[in-house]
Design a protein around this motif. Structure first.
Motif, PDB file in Angstrom:
ATOM      1  N   LYS A 276       0.813  -1.226   0.000  1.00 14.59           N
ATOM      2  CA  LYS A 276       0.000   0.000   0.000  1.00 14.59           C
ATOM      3  C   LYS A 276       0.844   1.273   0.000  1.00 14.59           C
ATOM      4  O   LYS A 276       0.551   2.205  -0.764  1.00 14.59           O
ATOM      5  N   ASP A 280       0.358   4.046  -2.878  1.00 14.03           N
ATOM      6  CA  ASP A 280      -0.081   5.394  -2.487  1.00 14.03           C
ATOM      7  C   ASP A 280       0.932   6.454  -2.897  1.00 14.03           C
ATOM      8  O   ASP A 280       0.560   7.528  -3.400  1.00 14.03           O
ATOM      9  N   GLU A 284       0.327   9.316  -5.708  1.00 14.32           N
ATOM     10  CA  GLU A 284       0.441  10.720  -5.317  1.00 14.32           C
ATOM     11  C   GLU A 284       1.478  11.443  -6.173  1.00 14.32           C
ATOM     12  O   GLU A 284       1.243  12.563  -6.651  1.00 14.32           O
ATOM     13  N   LYS A 311      -5.407   5.627 -11.196  1.00 22.31           N
ATOM     14  CA  LYS A 311      -5.854   4.427 -10.492  1.00 22.31           C
ATOM     15  C   LYS A 311      -6.192   3.283 -11.438  1.00 22.31           C
ATOM     16  O   LYS A 311      -6.239   2.130 -11.014  1.00 22.31           O
TER      17      LYS A 311
END
Length: 657
Positions: A276, A280, A284, A311
């Motif tokens: 994760k 992430d 970002e 995504k």
């Protein structure tokens, strides 16, 4: 080969009309240029004409630094010296970010451009309207023929050049054309590579192209050919890609994913990871870059809008899994790339999770088995790419690569399997499963699926070997360390303040540094490190030097879970008493209530040692290891818990502060 928008002999440049020079820059740039840009060039040209009259040499305008996606305003070659000039026209102040910018240009050339490695590089920030300030000409502390960045105004630039030439000039002049034609072989961070891939679907310009790194392209080409073969012949194929730590497995996955984003060709792919923090941080970074790119084009989009598109390209593996628990149709994508595939859950962990968290009783699959079943729903073809790291399992229930092999053998006999021969190595614990798979399935071994060279550390090809030997308590580590010594500093200390001071001195420009620790390092609280406190890992990795949440402040420590798959330039690793050296082998401990307890379960022992393996291989340029002194008055921090580890690291030859 580097490129530029304008080049000339200094003597010819000084005679040529400014309008002609600006015209050449504009034409070679092949872009529309706004008035402020044209005025800035005109101002720079006038300053340089006044400054350089009488000098012999060459100059280059808008000189490319590909890995950074930037161009140096002007590069001067006079005698044996390379001057890197960054102009801030009409600026009255020397801003730190501007000084860091020109410093980064010089560092990038020094690290990755072959002719720059021996040349003297002099980065200079020219704030044209700033007040005069004294020159402080200092060679970099790393003794790599690099001057610390200098600052001057337009009026004093000539005096500064004269001073440098008088201090460092020798008789051996640089051949300008050989210099700019020299090999440029950068090693990007995974964040830099992801941004470039997503923007251009091409990473060649920012990756190493030396012989050691050709394996990266060989592997990605092989996978692309496999995808085309599967599509054209209605086959279902699963590939296992292995590689040493930092070899570019994630980069291979991102490259394949970006090369197969064309919906019209019907071979779209998705990059999936159970990591994760990695997902992430990449999402970002890509979103921030997308907003910036659109702003430069005059378009305005929000970060959420940018993130929505991203995504579809990079996803958390568990979100993908949950979507196809709900939706019984075949996935939209025909190609799925699973990063760190060895970290997917075994059947026990998956069944337990499904019952506790999803309310699904009687779930009968391991995570790999269910994920393959999703792609198996396609009636025509599908390809799965498993990117496999050896010794990287660090969490409960992570089944290793055998779970995938067992799933194929037991449930998907029609799937073809293509395997790196290295998957049979001891570190993957898969030899027996591979043998069993071969009895019923079509298995093809191909060396093109192994990445043998570390791309993470451009300074140290021997790092992963050294770390493996260190953790195996193999005293050959002493000899391997000698291969690293001059390229990749590994330093040992017992004083965290000395370590922080050392690491700040090593890092130059925007090179990122930070503290890393084991997630089970519960007795570092006296050193102001509390692993129970969550960190904002996005800001830790992406924050600037003025952001107190960033790694630069050396306040928050990242664990193996935050940093796996990512890297820093310089790492400060604090070693706690949960892993202790003895001649019989590593002692592994967990802290319960108010004391350390032995870890007896082999699986959990492996997870802890692997955590330190991850932490020891995160640095691109160098690492300092702190083994605390302990405290004889604190039974949880007895010096005897730490000193044998310190002595072991010292005895294999690690330099001590």
């Amino acid at each position: 080969m580097l490129n530029y928008y304008y080049s000339d002999k200094i003597s010819d440049f000084c005679k040529k009309p400014s309008e002609t020079i600006i015209g050449e820059i504009s034409v070679n740039g092949r872009l529309g240029h706004i008035d402020t840009e044209l005025r800035a060039w005109e101002h720079q040209i006038n300053i340089l004409k006044n400054t350089l009259t009488g000098y012999e040499g060459n100059l280059f305008f808008e000189f490319s630094i590909p890995r950074m996606g930037k161009r140096v305003d002007c590069l001067l070659i006079i005698k044996n010296i390379i001057f890197i000039l960054e102009f801030k026209v009409f600026e009255k102040d020397f801003k730190n970010k501007d000084l860091e910018q020109v410093w980064d240009y010089a560092l990038d050339l020094k690290n990755f451009h072959q002719p720059s490695r021996q040349a003297l590089l002099v980065p200079i920030l020219v704030a044209t309207d700033a007040k005069s300030s004294p020159f402080e000409v200092v060679l970099s502390s790393l003794n790599d023929n690099l001057i610390n960045p200098l600052k001057t105004n337009a009026k004093d630039l000539g005096e500064l050049l004269k001073h440098i030439l008088a201090s460092f000039q020798n008789e051996k002049a640089i051949n300008s054309q050989e210099y700019v034609s020299g090999s440029y072989s950068p090693t990007p961070t995974i964040i830099e590579a992801a941004i470039n891939l997503y923007n251009n679907h091409n990473v060649e310009e920012i990756t190493r192209n030396d012989a050691d790194a050709t394996n990266l392209n060989i592997t990605t080409n092989y996978i692309s050919e496999t995808i085309e073969y599967a599509k054209n012949n209605s086959k279902k194929i699963i590939c296992f890609v292995t590689g040493v730590p930092g070899a570019g497995k994630t980069l291979v996955g991102l490259k394949v994913a970006t090369e197969h984003l064309d919906k019209e060709k019907g071979n779209t792919s998705v990059f999936l990871s159970g990591n994760k923090p990695l997902v992430d941080i990449l999402q970002e970074a890509l979103a921030r870059d997308k907003v910036s790119q659109e702003k430069n084009k005059g378009n305005k989009i929000t970060k959420n809008q940018a993130r929505d598109n991203i995504k579809t390209f990079i996803q958390i593996i568990h979100h993908y899994r949950d979507e196809y628990l709900r939706d019984k149709n075949a996935p939209y994508d025909h190609v799925a790339i699973f990063d760190e595939a060895q970290r997917t859950w075994n059947k026990k962990q998956t069944v337990d999770f499904m019952e506790r968290k999803k309310g699904i009783v009687g779930f009968k699959y391991s995570e790999p088995e269910f994920l393959i079943s999703c792609l198996d729903r396609h009636k025509d073809w599908a390809v799965i790419i498993c990117l496999v790291g050896g010794g990287q399992e660090i969490n409960t229930g992570e089944g290793g690569i055998t779970e995938w092999l067992e799933a194929i053998k037991n449930s998907f006999p029609k799937w073809e399997t293509r395997i790196s021969p290295n998957l049979s190595n001891k570190e993957y614990a898969a030899e027996e499963s591979i043998y069993q798979l071969q009895q019923n399935n079509k298995v093809l071994f191909d060396r093109k699926l192994h990445l043998a060279v570390s791309m993470r550390s451009f300074r140290a090809e021997y790092l992963s070997k050294f770390v493996k030997e260190l953790l195996d308590i193999n005293y050959n580590a002493k000899e391997t360390l000698k291969e690293l010594k001059d390229k990749y500093p590994i330093v040992l200390t017992r004083d965290i303040d000395k370590a922080k001071e050392w690491i700040k001195k090593q890092a130059r420009g925007s090179e990122r540094y930070g503290i890393v620790v084991s997630s089970q390092a519960y007795r570092l609280k006296p050193l102001a490190i509390d692993v129970r406190t969550d960190i904002n890992y996005i800001n830790w990795f992406l924050g600037d030097k003025d952001d107190v949440r960033s790694s630069f402040f050396l306040e928050d420590a990242a664990t193996e879970f935050h940093i796996q798959g990512l890297e820093l330039d310089w790492v400060c690793l604090v070693w706690d008493a949960n892993l202790r050296f003895s001649e019989e082998g590593w002692g592994t401990f967990s802290f319960k209530k108010n004391k350390w307890e032995n870890i007896h379960k082999d699986e959990n022992r492996k997870y802890l040692i692997n955590a330190y393996r991850v932490l020891l291989t995160r640095a691109r340029q160098g690492i300092i290891i702190i083994v605390p002194e302990g405290d004889k008055d604190d039974k949880t921090r007895n010096p005897s818990f730490y000193t044998p580890t310190y002595d072991y690291l010292k005895n294999i030859g690690i330099y001590t502060l």
